[in-house]
Design a protein around this motif. Structure first.
Motif, mmCIF file in Angstrom:
data_model
loop_
_atom_site.group_PDB
_atom_site.id
_atom_site.type_symbol
_atom_site.label_atom_id
_atom_site.label_comp_id
_atom_site.label_asym_id
_atom_site.label_seq_id
_atom_site.Cartn_x
_atom_site.Cartn_y
_atom_site.Cartn_z
ATOM 1 N N SER A 1 3.595 -40.908 -120.312
ATOM 2 C CA SER A 1 2.613 -39.828 -120.379
ATOM 3 C C SER A 1 2.697 -39.144 -121.732
ATOM 4 N N GLY A 2 1.670 -38.391 -122.032
ATOM 5 C CA GLY A 2 1.599 -37.654 -123.278
ATOM 6 C C GLY A 2 0.199 -37.725 -123.854
ATOM 7 N N ASP A 3 -0.095 -36.828 -124.751
ATOM 8 C CA ASP A 3 -1.422 -36.771 -125.367
ATOM 9 C C ASP A 3 -1.493 -37.814 -126.473
ATOM 10 N N VAL A 4 -1.587 -39.075 -126.025
ATOM 11 C CA VAL A 4 -1.652 -40.204 -126.948
ATOM 12 C C VAL A 4 -2.830 -41.075 -126.556
ATOM 13 N N SER A 5 -3.187 -41.983 -127.420
ATOM 14 C CA SER A 5 -4.269 -42.923 -127.104
ATOM 15 C C SER A 5 -3.751 -43.993 -126.150
ATOM 16 N N LEU A 6 -4.665 -44.659 -125.493
ATOM 17 C CA LEU A 6 -4.300 -45.721 -124.566
ATOM 18 C C LEU A 6 -3.605 -46.858 -125.293
ATOM 19 N N ASP A 7 -4.091 -47.238 -126.462
ATOM 20 C CA ASP A 7 -3.439 -48.333 -127.174
ATOM 21 C C ASP A 7 -2.020 -47.963 -127.595
ATOM 22 N N TYR A 8 -1.792 -46.706 -127.971
ATOM 23 C CA TYR A 8 -0.436 -46.265 -128.315
ATOM 24 C C TYR A 8 0.468 -46.376 -127.087
#
Length: 133
Positions: A101-108
């Motif tokens: 989890s986290g405010d990251v992109s799906l690819d990341y």
């Protein structure tokens, strides 16, 4: 591939995740209705999705099944993984999925999962190829 979100998240984050979910053919999962209203929820989801093809489900049990307690969260489920009985109803066996989890992109998130658990690499690669075209 499941992406757990809340409609109260920032709009740019939601738009980015919806766009990536559409390209990856992932499902968006909500815990419940916005303001307790199905009508409000449908209207908000329709505004977010626009003309993109994205599967959206409201499934509070999925949050428990995959131990999701903050959003956005990304869950990659192994093919054939079956829920098992647990105190809250049904849980996914730990070896049957990956979660981050986290405010990251799906690819990341997928790249992170691939590095952290190489056994899930082929599944992560499938979704990464879809995102990147």
């Amino acid at each position: 591939l499941l992406i757990f979100i809340s409609l109260s998240m920032p709009q740019p984050t939601l738009q980015r995740l919806i766009d990536q979910a559409a390209r990856a053919q992932a499902s968006i999962v909500l815990r419940g209705f916005a303001n307790g209203s199905l009508r409000t929820t449908v209207a908000q989801v329709q505004r977010l999705i626009g003309d993109r093809q994205v599967a959206v489900q409201i499934d509070p049990q999925a949050f428990d099944r995959y131990a999701v307690n903050r959003v956005p969260a990304f869950v990659l489920v192994r093919d054939g993984a079956r829920p098992v009985a647990c105190a809250g109803g049904s849980c996914a066996p730990a070896e049957g999925y990956l979660r981050t989890s986290g405010d990251v992109s799906l690819d990341y998130a997928l790249e992170y999962m691939r590095r952290w658990a190489p056994g899930f690499g082929p599944a992560a690669d499938t979704f990464l190829k879809r995102i990147r075209g």
